[in-house]
Design a protein around this motif. Structure first.
Motif, PDB file in Angstrom:
ATOM      1  N   ARG A 191       0.239 -11.209 -10.823  1.00 32.69           N
ATOM      2  CA  ARG A 191       0.546 -11.370 -12.239  1.00 32.69           C
ATOM      3  C   ARG A 191      -0.750 -11.384 -13.033  1.00 32.69           C
ATOM      4  NH1 ARG A 191       4.882 -13.034 -15.041  1.00 32.69           N
ATOM      5  NH2 ARG A 191       5.933 -13.794 -13.171  1.00 32.69           N
TER       6      ARG A 191
ATOM      7  N   GLN B 191       5.338  -9.115 -24.917  1.00 30.36           N
ATOM      8  CA  GLN B 191       6.584  -8.555 -24.411  1.00 30.36           C
ATOM      9  C   GLN B 191       7.025  -9.276 -23.145  1.00 30.36           C
ATOM     10  OE1 GLN B 191       6.006  -4.345 -23.913  1.00 30.36           O
ATOM     11  NE2 GLN B 191       6.461  -3.889 -26.054  1.00 30.36           N
ATOM     12  N   PHE B 192       6.048  -9.707 -22.346  1.00 36.43           N
ATOM     13  CA  PHE B 192       6.360 -10.423 -21.112  1.00 36.43           C
ATOM     14  C   PHE B 192       6.416 -11.930 -21.342  1.00 36.43           C
ATOM     15  CE2 PHE B 192       4.451  -6.422 -19.791  1.00 36.43           C
ATOM     16  CZ  PHE B 192       5.340  -5.986 -18.820  1.00 36.43           C
TER      17      PHE B 192
ATOM     18  N   ILE C 124      -2.646  -2.455 -15.410  1.00 38.10           N
ATOM     19  CA  ILE C 124      -1.704  -3.563 -15.537  1.00 38.10           C
ATOM     20  C   ILE C 124      -1.947  -4.221 -16.881  1.00 38.10           C
ATOM     21  CG2 ILE C 124      -0.820  -5.695 -14.526  1.00 38.10           C
ATOM     22  CD1 ILE C 124      -2.004  -4.920 -11.902  1.00 38.10           C
TER      23      ILE C 124
ATOM     24  N   PRO D 114       1.669  -6.063 -26.182  1.00 33.79           N
ATOM     25  CA  PRO D 114       2.116  -5.865 -24.798  1.00 33.79           C
ATOM     26  C   PRO D 114       2.217  -7.176 -24.016  1.00 33.79           C
ATOM     27  CG  PRO D 114       0.500  -4.202 -25.375  1.00 33.79           C
ATOM     28  CD  PRO D 114       0.513  -5.196 -26.498  1.00 33.79           C
ATOM     29  N   HIS D 115       1.263  -8.085 -24.208  1.00 32.82           N
ATOM     30  CA  HIS D 115       1.315  -9.367 -23.499  1.00 32.82           C
ATOM     31  C   HIS D 115       2.557 -10.146 -23.901  1.00 32.82           C
ATOM     32  CE1 HIS D 115      -0.670 -12.959 -21.580  1.00 32.82           C
ATOM     33  NE2 HIS D 115       0.263 -13.554 -22.330  1.00 32.82           N
TER      34      HIS D 115
ATOM     35  N   GLU E 108       1.846  -8.706 -17.377  1.00 34.72           N
ATOM     36  CA  GLU E 108       2.689  -7.925 -16.477  1.00 34.72           C
ATOM     37  C   GLU E 108       2.561  -8.417 -15.040  1.00 34.72           C
ATOM     38  OE1 GLU E 108       3.499  -3.180 -15.435  1.00 34.72           O
ATOM     39  OE2 GLU E 108       1.906  -3.788 -16.823  1.00 34.72           O
ATOM     40  N   CYS E 109       3.592  -8.173 -14.237  1.00 35.21           N
ATOM     41  CA  CYS E 109       3.601  -8.574 -12.825  1.00 35.21           C
ATOM     42  C   CYS E 109       3.954  -7.359 -11.978  1.00 35.21           C
ATOM     43  CB  CYS E 109       4.621  -9.696 -12.619  1.00 35.21           C
ATOM     44  SG  CYS E 109       4.432 -10.566 -11.056  1.00 35.21           S
ATOM     45  N   ARG E 110       3.188  -7.125 -10.906  1.00 32.45           N
ATOM     46  CA  ARG E 110       3.413  -5.973 -10.021  1.00 32.45           C
ATOM     47  C   ARG E 110       3.486  -6.433  -8.565  1.00 32.45           C
ATOM     48  NH1 ARG E 110       0.976  -1.138 -11.944  1.00 32.45           N
ATOM     49  NH2 ARG E 110       1.501  -0.879 -14.160  1.00 32.45           N
TER      50      ARG E 110
END
Length: 450
Positions: free
Chosen positions: A247, A68-69, A261, A65-66, A265-267
């Motif tokens: 982030r 992917q960003f 999160i 998952p990490h 990922e960034c929200r």
């Protein structure tokens, strides 16, 4: 002498011993020690199966998952700490540590990493696989305390220590679908951070973004203390439109307004957003809580709450509390002044003792959350915030949603329960039985007396 031990020594993975007898001779075509260690003939089979499972889950739930960003980032594994949750596992760990020197353990762990983490994990700086480390050593990297599906096996609990090696400068990032400011700039309206961590409660003001949060933050205001807080846990940013973003740069992840999160990922943040660093533990010493607020421009009174007028017909003394979310889930209203007849009774045994709790409404939440109907104390740290939800009561018992699948255990007679299960009348369910750092909780279901 087991085949694993003989083969490990033959490959130089243990201390020298006298020459083996002919019965112990191993052919050149024998399998590698990492594979042999998992066989039923090895006294350490369950230990290495647990290591393999843990690393495989770490790869699936964190590394991939990490990346992917941030596809170029690499997780640098430094240490693996192992704890036995049963006497047999504790004895196996003691025997293993006594038999193999650190360099031998390191070689076998590196083979396990190669098997399970094909990309994105570096072992160049790996130090040791051990039960005990100095606190100062552990402070040098970040803990990854996996609460993963099937990561627990055979009485072993593992914690990985390491950190992400970021391939781009942390302060100069670009939030998704937004153009981030390329350099530090003062804010027209400062951010107020309300922090609750292992050091206590405090409020700080952020006048410039980007702003790093973590144990090793360069700014004193950004220094956050917590068991699962990484050295550079996350980053507050602003885009060109003035919107505020968070982030995640920690392997442990965070919870933003009850939503997880993923690493990398960034929200976008709302005004009043609540951020829990490190996971879903409600103990602030483990996973600190930050509330992030800012005033609207030219609004000097934005931080002063204005009490709404009392409803017509009240006595002007007692305010009427409304729903916390503007009516989306209105607070339950009793149908009459007569107390509702219990649907069932729970006998709960936790860190504070044993108590009997009547269940008078559904759904009924059991966990460490402040909003849980049956709240478990913080001393039972392995229990999730909303561990169980009782959805219905019928002749068979209680139909329950298990929100703690893949965490520290929801067991009936030592059998792990699925995401939905039925607790029969007169039966007991154990919560967080696999968490060795705090006691488990038991819940017994009984019919309500007439």
């Amino acid at each position: 002498m087991s085949l694993f031990d003989t083969l490990a020594r033959w490959l130089g993975l243990s201390e020298p011993v006298p020459a083996a007898t002919s019965a112990d001779t191993v052919s050149i075509g024998a399998p590698l020690p990492s594979a042999t260690a998992q066989g039923p003939i090895s006294p350490y089979a369950e230990l290495w199966q647990s290591v393999d499972r843990h690393l495989a889950q770490f790869m699936v739930h964190s590394v991939l998952p990490h990346r992917q960003f941030e596809p170029e980032d690499v997780f640098k594994l430094v240490r693996i700490q192992v704890t036995g949750t049963t006497p047999a596992a504790q004895n196996a760990i003691e025997r293993f540590l006594a038999e193999f020197r650190p360099e031998s353990r390191r070689k076998v762990v590196l083979a396990a990493v190669t098997r399970n983490c094909a990309q994105g994990v570096s072992t160049e700086g790996f130090v040791d696989f051990n039960r005990d480390f100095d606190r100062a050593e552990l402070e040098e990297s970040d803990p990854y305390d996996a609460q993963l599906v099937d990561a627990y096996q055979g009485g072993y609990q593992l914690t990985l220590y390491g950190e992400w090696e970021l391939q781009r400068a942390v302060p100069f990032t670009t939030p998704p679908s937004a153009g981030a400011a390329s350099r530090a700039a003062p804010l027209a309206v400062p951010l107020d951070l309300h922090i609750h961590d292992a050091a206590g409660r405090r409020q700080v003001q952020v006048a410039t973004l980007p702003f790093v949060l973590g144990r090793a933050a360069t700014s004193a205001e950004g220094h956050i203390v917590g068991a699962f807080v990484s050295r550079r846990h996350g980053l507050l940013e602003r885009d060109e439109q003035g919107r505020i973003w968070y982030r995640e740069t920690s392997v442990n992840g965070s919870i933003l307004d009850d939503g997880a999160i993923a690493p990398g990922e960034c929200r976008q943040l709302r005004n009043g957003a609540q951020l829990r660093l490190g996971g879903d533990a409600s103990n602030a010493a483990e996973c600190p809580v930050l509330t992030i607020r800012w005033a609207a421009p030219h609004d000097a009174d934005a931080h002063t709450p204005i009490r709404a007028p009392l409803r017509a017909g009240t006595d002007g003394v007692t305010p009427i509390r409304t729903s916390l979310d503007d009516g989306a889930h209105p607070a339950p209203t009793p149908l009459s002044a007569t107390p509702a007849r219990p649907l069932c009774v729970l006998t709960v045994k936790d860190a504070h003792g044993s108590r009997t709790v009547p269940v008078t409404r559904l759904p009924y939440v059991i966990g460490r959350s402040e909003l849980a109907d049956c709240r478990v104390p913080e001393d039972n740290a392995g229990v999730s915030r909303d561990h169980l939800v009782i959805l219905a009561i019928d002749a068979a018992g209680a139909r329950i949603d298990n929100n703690a699948v893949g965490k520290w255990g929801t067991e009936i007679d030592d059998a792990e329960q699925p995401a939905q299960f039925t607790l029969a009348w007169g039966r007991q369910v154990k919560l967080a039985g696999r968490f060795v750092k705090a006691p488990a909780v038991t819940v017994l279901l009984l019919p309500a007396t007439a």
